[in-house]
Design a protein around this motif. Structure first.
Motif, PDB file in Angstrom:
ATOM      1  N   ARG A   5      31.464  -6.183  69.981  1.00  0.00           N
ATOM      2  CA  ARG A   5      30.944  -6.693  68.710  1.00  0.00           C
ATOM      3  C   ARG A   5      29.479  -7.125  68.764  1.00  0.00           C
ATOM      4  NH1 ARG A   5      36.194  -7.674  69.177  1.00  0.00           N
ATOM      5  NH2 ARG A   5      37.487  -7.253  67.356  1.00  0.00           N
ATOM      6  N   ILE A   6      28.810  -6.937  67.640  1.00  0.00           N
ATOM      7  CA  ILE A   6      27.487  -7.523  67.422  1.00  0.00           C
ATOM      8  C   ILE A   6      27.590  -8.349  66.139  1.00  0.00           C
ATOM      9  CG2 ILE A   6      25.049  -7.046  66.911  1.00  0.00           C
ATOM     10  CD1 ILE A   6      25.182  -4.677  68.791  1.00  0.00           C
ATOM     11  N   ALA A   7      27.270  -9.644  66.267  1.00  0.00           N
ATOM     12  CA  ALA A   7      27.466 -10.585  65.157  1.00  0.00           C
ATOM     13  C   ALA A   7      26.709 -10.142  63.909  1.00  0.00           C
ATOM     14  CB  ALA A   7      27.005 -11.978  65.576  1.00  0.00           C
ATOM     15  N   LYS A   8      27.431 -10.083  62.821  1.00  0.00           N
ATOM     16  CA  LYS A   8      26.902  -9.692  61.499  1.00  0.00           C
ATOM     17  C   LYS A   8      26.188  -8.333  61.549  1.00  0.00           C
ATOM     18  CE  LYS A   8      26.360 -14.386  59.705  1.00  0.00           C
ATOM     19  NZ  LYS A   8      26.330 -15.323  60.834  1.00  0.00           N
ATOM     20  N   GLY A   9      26.364  -7.598  62.637  1.00  0.00           N
ATOM     21  CA  GLY A   9      25.698  -6.300  62.781  1.00  0.00           C
ATOM     22  C   GLY A   9      24.186  -6.435  62.801  1.00  0.00           C
ATOM     23  N   ASP A  39      27.975  -8.794  72.028  1.00  0.00           N
ATOM     24  CA  ASP A  39      26.889  -9.474  71.289  1.00  0.00           C
ATOM     25  C   ASP A  39      25.701  -9.861  72.180  1.00  0.00           C
ATOM     26  OD1 ASP A  39      25.842 -10.317  68.834  1.00  0.00           O
ATOM     27  OD2 ASP A  39      26.476 -12.392  69.154  1.00  0.00           O
ATOM     28  N   SER A  40      25.503  -9.144  73.275  1.00  0.00           N
ATOM     29  CA  SER A  40      24.368  -9.453  74.165  1.00  0.00           C
ATOM     30  C   SER A  40      23.016  -9.475  73.450  1.00  0.00           C
ATOM     31  CB  SER A  40      24.300  -8.459  75.323  1.00  0.00           C
ATOM     32  OG  SER A  40      25.407  -8.616  76.166  1.00  0.00           O
ATOM     33  N   PRO A  41      22.784  -8.563  72.479  1.00  0.00           N
ATOM     34  CA  PRO A  41      21.461  -8.567  71.841  1.00  0.00           C
ATOM     35  C   PRO A  41      21.122  -9.906  71.174  1.00  0.00           C
ATOM     36  CG  PRO A  41      22.618  -6.533  71.324  1.00  0.00           C
ATOM     37  CD  PRO A  41      23.615  -7.429  72.018  1.00  0.00           C
ATOM     38  N   LEU A  78      35.761 -13.338  66.993  1.00  0.00           N
ATOM     39  CA  LEU A  78      35.705 -12.753  68.339  1.00  0.00           C
ATOM     40  C   LEU A  78      34.275 -12.465  68.805  1.00  0.00           C
ATOM     41  CD1 LEU A  78      38.901 -10.471  68.376  1.00  0.00           C
ATOM     42  CD2 LEU A  78      38.682 -12.884  68.942  1.00  0.00           C
ATOM     43  N   ILE A  79      33.343 -13.238  68.275  1.00  0.00           N
ATOM     44  CA  ILE A  79      31.942 -13.185  68.728  1.00  0.00           C
ATOM     45  C   ILE A  79      31.744 -14.282  69.774  1.00  0.00           C
ATOM     46  CG2 ILE A  79      29.532 -13.561  68.042  1.00  0.00           C
ATOM     47  CD1 ILE A  79      30.597 -10.977  66.879  1.00  0.00           C
ATOM     48  N   PRO A  80      31.205 -13.945  70.960  1.00  0.00           N
ATOM     49  CA  PRO A  80      30.985 -14.978  71.973  1.00  0.00           C
ATOM     50  C   PRO A  80      30.134 -16.134  71.446  1.00  0.00           C
ATOM     51  CG  PRO A  80      30.612 -12.809  72.913  1.00  0.00           C
ATOM     52  CD  PRO A  80      30.815 -12.612  71.430  1.00  0.00           C
ATOM     53  N   THR A  81      30.546 -17.331  71.861  1.00  0.00           N
ATOM     54  CA  THR A  81      29.766 -18.513  71.472  1.00  0.00           C
ATOM     55  C   THR A  81      28.488 -18.605  72.300  1.00  0.00           C
ATOM     56  OG1 THR A  81      30.924 -19.822  73.133  1.00  0.00           O
ATOM     57  CG2 THR A  81      31.864 -19.814  70.911  1.00  0.00           C
ATOM     58  N   GLY A  82      28.439 -17.889  73.422  1.00  0.00           N
ATOM     59  CA  GLY A  82      27.291 -17.944  74.330  1.00  0.00           C
ATOM     60  C   GLY A  82      27.626 -18.699  75.604  1.00  0.00           C
TER      61      GLY A  82
END
Ligand code: GLA
Length: 386
Positions: free
Chosen positions: A115-119, A358-360, A246-250
């Motif tokens: 996943r990438i948050a909100k694209g 979501d690394s970016p 399911l987006i990493p919190t960091g």
């Protein structure tokens, strides 16, 4: 007891088991250490008339069937401890189901796995909006990821190896990603029956890349029920907790004293109902483990999966820093697989070697940026025994 691969195959051939065609498709005489040329056949036709082919490979006791659609592993047959074969990968027997409703069964995933948050992400001061297909987020490359395209496929033999080269070019702007990305994936079966995936990509503009393979494993055979008794090892002291999307919190949280601790081998079902907030949110396991080995120059141990009933063992080695372990939480009994059985929650699991989701958008995660002049290269090796 772990039997030597060669012994199993020889024993199976003697018992007349190995030559029996299981699942769908063409029967091929089984040989050990074959190096036989991959066989190509028509699998189906898309609505626009394009043809989808299926390639059959066999070597060292492993039988692999791959589609030109999404590089999909449509079937992967392995012997059990008695030499009896089963297809250990979930899939469909027809192209229409792959096009209409596959949850990425067996597919190659890109341009960005997971996943990438909100694209959305920003690169070199420029903001990009990707195709969004998972609530507000972008999952597995967007609405038409690499899994939903026909790839150019070439079969090869090289010494005692057999394999396929798969090519796909993703044009600048496709699914919102910058840069034309030229991708080459190689699937190789060696004489021991190991399945290796080598990914390569180049770009003409700075972009982000995270390629993976989305095989749904059930080492007892697809359609045979739950994987909760499979035993799993993941050499990782930390994982990346997520929000409800399911987006990493960091955060890189410790697995110790949580259900996420797979450093010592345990059955998947042991802690799956522990009620940890992260599991409740994900309906099971659907998380990225930060492998202790980190990024490595060569593939190193990332996971071991073992089915005590059949004796089949899968070992995964990867050079990537992360591993997504997903327990088929969204399988809901509405899909009918290759063997004619419906797939229910927990009937398979995925082990996706990858960079973190979501690394970016997380400066503290290893970078997924690829620039012109660089070559993205990563490899995953699957070793089988029984
Ligand atoms: C990945 C994701 C899961 C799910 C599956 C496909 O493994 O992590 O959340 O989306 O793909 O259904």
């Amino acid at each position: 007891m772990e039997l030597n691969r060669r012994t199993v195959i020889a024993g199976a051939a003697a018992a007349g088991v190995a030559a029996s065609a299981l699942g769908t498709g063409t029967a091929q005489a089984a040989t050990s250490g074959g190096g036989k040329k991959p066989v190509k056949e028509l699998f189906g036709t898309l609505a626009d008339g394009s043809k989808v082919y299926r390639w059959s490979l066999e070597n060292g006791g492993t039988r692999l069937k791959v589609l030109s659609w999404g590089g999909v592993v449509q079937s992967l047959e392995l012997p059990d401890r008695h030499g009896k074969y089963a297809n250990v990968s979930l899939g469909f027997d027809n192209i229409a189901d792959y096009v209409a409703k596959t949850p990425y069964f067996g597919a190659l995933i890109g341009r960005y796995g997971n996943r990438i948050a909100k694209g959305q992400f920003t690169l070199d001061g420029k903001s990009y909006q990707l195709s969004v297909n998972d609530g507000v987020n972008s999952l597995h490359g967007g609405t038409q990821g690499f899994d939903k395209h026909i790839w150019d496929v070439e079969g090869f033999t090289s010494g005692s190896d057999v394999g396929l080269h798969l090519y796909y070019t993703s044009v600048d702007g496709e699914m919102g990603y910058p840069g034309t990305l030229k991708v080459k994936v190689t699937y190789t079966l060696n004489k021991h029956g190991d399945w290796r995936i080598d990914y390569e990509a180049t770009t003409d503009k700075a972009t982000v890349v995270n390629l993976t393979s989305h095989v749904y494993w059930n080492l007892a055979g697809e359609g045979s029920g739950t994987i909760e008794h499979h035993e799993l090892t993941i050499p990782a002291s930390r994982y990346t907790p997520t929000d409800s999307g399911l987006i990493p919190t960091g955060e890189l949280a410790k697995v110790s004293a949580t259900p996420f601790d797979f450093r010592k081998t345990k059955p998947i079902g042991r802690d799956i109902r522990a009620g940890h907030v992260q599991q409740v949110q994900a309906k099971g396991y659907d998380h990225n483990w930060a492998l202790d080995k980190g990024i490595t120059a060569k593939p190193e141990h990332a996971a071991t999966l073992h089915d005590p009933h059949s004796g089949r063992t899968l070992k995964i080695a990867s050079d990537q820093p992360g591993l997504q372990f997903y327990t088929g939480n969204f399988l809901d009994g509405t899909l009918t697989g290759t063997g004619g059985h419906t797939y229910r929650q927990g009937d398979a699991l995925c082990l996706e070697t990858q960079h973190f989701p979501d690394s970016p958008n997380h400066a503290n995660f290893p970078s997924t940026v690829l620039r012109p002049g660089q070559t993205y290269k990563t490899s995953t090796i699957h070793t089988f025994s029984s």
